[in-house]
Design a protein around this motif. Structure first.
Motif, PDB file in Angstrom:
ATOM      1  N   ARG A 159       1.790   8.751   4.797  1.00 11.27           N
ATOM      2  CA  ARG A 159       1.951   8.800   5.894  1.00 11.27           C
ATOM      3  C   ARG A 159       1.103   8.322   7.250  1.00 11.27           C
ATOM      4  N   ILE A 160      -0.433   7.969   6.953  1.00 10.69           N
ATOM      5  CA  ILE A 160      -1.007   7.494   7.172  1.00 10.69           C
ATOM      6  C   ILE A 160      -0.581   6.771   7.648  1.00 10.69           C
ATOM      7  N   LEU A 161       0.447   5.356   5.919  1.00  9.22           N
ATOM      8  CA  LEU A 161       0.099   3.834   6.587  1.00  9.22           C
ATOM      9  C   LEU A 161       1.914   3.616   7.229  1.00  9.22           C
ATOM     10  N   LEU A 162       2.888   4.870   6.925  1.00 13.22           N
ATOM     11  CA  LEU A 162       4.274   4.999   7.258  1.00 13.22           C
ATOM     12  C   LEU A 162       3.586   4.849   9.390  1.00 13.22           C
ATOM     13  N   ALA A 163       2.823   5.746  10.164  1.00  9.61           N
ATOM     14  CA  ALA A 163       1.885   5.626  10.893  1.00  9.61           C
ATOM     15  C   ALA A 163       2.020   4.158  10.973  1.00  9.61           C
ATOM     16  N   ALA A 164       1.020   3.681  10.759  1.00  4.08           N
ATOM     17  CA  ALA A 164       0.631   1.832  10.826  1.00  4.08           C
ATOM     18  C   ALA A 164       1.687   0.931  10.906  1.00  4.08           C
ATOM     19  N   LEU A 165       2.743   1.590  10.352  1.00  4.80           N
ATOM     20  CA  LEU A 165       3.789   0.463   9.737  1.00  4.80           C
ATOM     21  C   LEU A 165       4.918   0.373  11.295  1.00  4.80           C
ATOM     22  N   VAL A 166       5.132   1.569  11.710  1.00 10.40           N
ATOM     23  CA  VAL A 166       5.469   1.081  12.968  1.00 10.40           C
ATOM     24  C   VAL A 166       5.681   0.854  14.339  1.00 10.40           C
ATOM     25  N   ASP A 167       4.086   0.070  14.526  1.00 15.92           N
ATOM     26  CA  ASP A 167       4.261  -1.090  15.648  1.00 15.92           C
ATOM     27  C   ASP A 167       4.189  -2.237  15.034  1.00 15.92           C
ATOM     28  N   ILE A 168       4.908  -2.335  14.078  1.00 17.12           N
ATOM     29  CA  ILE A 168       5.248  -3.792  13.133  1.00 17.12           C
ATOM     30  C   ILE A 168       6.480  -3.978  12.488  1.00 17.12           C
ATOM     31  N   ALA A 169       6.767  -3.149  11.842  1.00 11.71           N
ATOM     32  CA  ALA A 169       8.208  -3.137  11.467  1.00 11.71           C
ATOM     33  C   ALA A 169       9.710  -3.677  12.473  1.00 11.71           C
ATOM     34  N   ASP A 170      10.036  -4.197  11.516  1.00 11.46           N
ATOM     35  CA  ASP A 170      11.708  -4.729  11.866  1.00 11.46           C
ATOM     36  C   ASP A 170      12.086  -4.504  11.103  1.00 11.46           C
ATOM     37  N   THR A 171      13.668  -5.103  11.337  1.00  4.71           N
ATOM     38  CA  THR A 171      15.025  -4.316   9.894  1.00  4.71           C
ATOM     39  C   THR A 171      14.665  -5.080   9.009  1.00  4.71           C
TER      40      THR A 171
ATOM     41  N   ALA B 127       0.610  -1.557   0.080  1.00  8.69           N
ATOM     42  CA  ALA B 127       0.196  -0.071  -0.140  1.00  8.69           C
ATOM     43  C   ALA B 127       0.618   1.075  -0.076  1.00  8.69           C
ATOM     44  N   ILE B 128       2.178   1.187   0.722  1.00  6.85           N
ATOM     45  CA  ILE B 128       3.176   2.501   0.517  1.00  6.85           C
ATOM     46  C   ILE B 128       3.409   2.818  -0.544  1.00  6.85           C
ATOM     47  N   VAL B 129       4.138   2.011  -1.329  1.00  3.83           N
ATOM     48  CA  VAL B 129       5.047   1.833  -2.380  1.00  3.83           C
ATOM     49  C   VAL B 129       3.160   2.372  -3.422  1.00  3.83           C
ATOM     50  N   ARG B 130       2.148   1.923  -3.422  1.00  8.35           N
ATOM     51  CA  ARG B 130       1.004   2.460  -4.875  1.00  8.35           C
ATOM     52  C   ARG B 130       1.249   3.826  -4.528  1.00  8.35           C
ATOM     53  N   ALA B 131       1.382   4.492  -2.571  1.00 13.12           N
ATOM     54  CA  ALA B 131       0.506   5.613  -2.431  1.00 13.12           C
ATOM     55  C   ALA B 131       1.898   6.287  -3.204  1.00 13.12           C
ATOM     56  N   VAL B 132       3.384   6.243  -2.941  1.00 12.38           N
ATOM     57  CA  VAL B 132       4.199   6.569  -3.534  1.00 12.38           C
ATOM     58  C   VAL B 132       4.023   6.907  -4.106  1.00 12.38           C
ATOM     59  N   HIS B 133       3.984   6.043  -5.501  1.00 15.36           N
ATOM     60  CA  HIS B 133       3.842   5.917  -6.952  1.00 15.36           C
ATOM     61  C   HIS B 133       2.778   6.745  -7.488  1.00 15.36           C
ATOM     62  N   HIS B 134       1.336   7.308  -6.526  1.00 14.77           N
ATOM     63  CA  HIS B 134       0.182   7.883  -6.940  1.00 14.77           C
ATOM     64  C   HIS B 134       0.911   9.201  -6.313  1.00 14.77           C
ATOM     65  N   GLY B 135       1.924   9.605  -5.770  1.00 16.67           N
ATOM     66  CA  GLY B 135       1.838  10.729  -4.753  1.00 16.67           C
ATOM     67  C   GLY B 135       1.392  11.217  -3.822  1.00 16.67           C
ATOM     68  N   ASP B 136       0.544   9.989  -3.356  1.00 17.98           N
ATOM     69  CA  ASP B 136      -0.361  10.378  -2.428  1.00 17.98           C
ATOM     70  C   ASP B 136       0.424  11.100  -0.681  1.00 17.98           C
TER      71      ASP B 136
ATOM     72  N   VAL C 236      11.521  -5.947   7.193  1.00 17.23           N
ATOM     73  CA  VAL C 236      10.090  -5.275   7.054  1.00 17.23           C
ATOM     74  C   VAL C 236      10.646  -3.830   6.159  1.00 17.23           C
ATOM     75  N   LEU C 237      11.611  -3.178   7.427  1.00 14.84           N
ATOM     76  CA  LEU C 237      12.410  -1.978   6.770  1.00 14.84           C
ATOM     77  C   LEU C 237      13.391  -1.969   5.704  1.00 14.84           C
ATOM     78  N   LEU C 238      13.956  -2.629   5.253  1.00 17.91           N
ATOM     79  CA  LEU C 238      14.755  -3.241   4.235  1.00 17.91           C
ATOM     80  C   LEU C 238      13.726  -3.349   3.087  1.00 17.91           C
ATOM     81  N   HIS C 239      12.929  -4.365   3.342  1.00 11.96           N
ATOM     82  CA  HIS C 239      11.853  -4.984   1.970  1.00 11.96           C
ATOM     83  C   HIS C 239      11.440  -3.756   1.819  1.00 11.96           C
ATOM     84  N   LEU C 240      10.799  -2.356   2.627  1.00  9.88           N
ATOM     85  CA  LEU C 240      10.085  -1.694   2.416  1.00  9.88           C
ATOM     86  C   LEU C 240      11.192  -1.133   0.911  1.00  9.88           C
ATOM     87  N   ARG C 241      12.238  -0.950   1.771  1.00  6.99           N
ATOM     88  CA  ARG C 241      12.581   0.294   1.199  1.00  6.99           C
ATOM     89  C   ARG C 241      12.993  -0.543  -0.613  1.00  6.99           C
ATOM     90  N   GLU C 242      13.882  -1.766  -0.742  1.00  8.15           N
ATOM     91  CA  GLU C 242      13.907  -3.070  -1.691  1.00  8.15           C
ATOM     92  C   GLU C 242      11.960  -2.128  -2.593  1.00  8.15           C
TER      93      GLU C 242
END
Length: 87
Positions: free
Chosen positions: A60-72, A46-55, A74-80
């Motif tokens: 911001r909403i999705l990143l806030a949700a990711l904070v509670d479930i992200a580990d290293t 969902a973050i990738v789609r929002a970034v590609h759409h410039g939303d 997960v964050l590396l996968h998001l980066r990729e």
């Protein structure tokens, strides 16, 4: 694990350790997508789609949700995923 000289982590290519005989020693390799919790994987997509759409609001909403479930991992996968070009 440190990356040996000659490795290119940006291209996921292996390198040989200098002075070794035989097959290359893989110092950087990806074995495919990591096993992520379903909630984290869905949020990343969902973050990738929002970034590609410039939303920005949705990002911001999705990143806030990711904070509670992200580990290293997960964050590396998001980066990729963010570095990949949209299909």
């Amino acid at each position: 694990m440190p990356v040996d000289e000659g490795s290119d982590p940006e291209q996921d290519t292996p390198a040989e350790r200098p002075g070794t005989a035989g097959p290359a020693v893989h110092v950087w390799a990806t074995a495919g997508p990591p096993c992520l919790p379903a909630e984290a994987a869905a949020t990343i997509e969902a973050i990738v789609r929002a970034v590609h759409h410039g939303d920005d609001v949705r990002i911001r909403i999705l990143l806030a949700a990711l904070v509670d479930i992200a580990d290293t991992e997960v964050l590396l996968h998001l980066r990729e995923r963010l570095r990949e070009r949209p299909q």
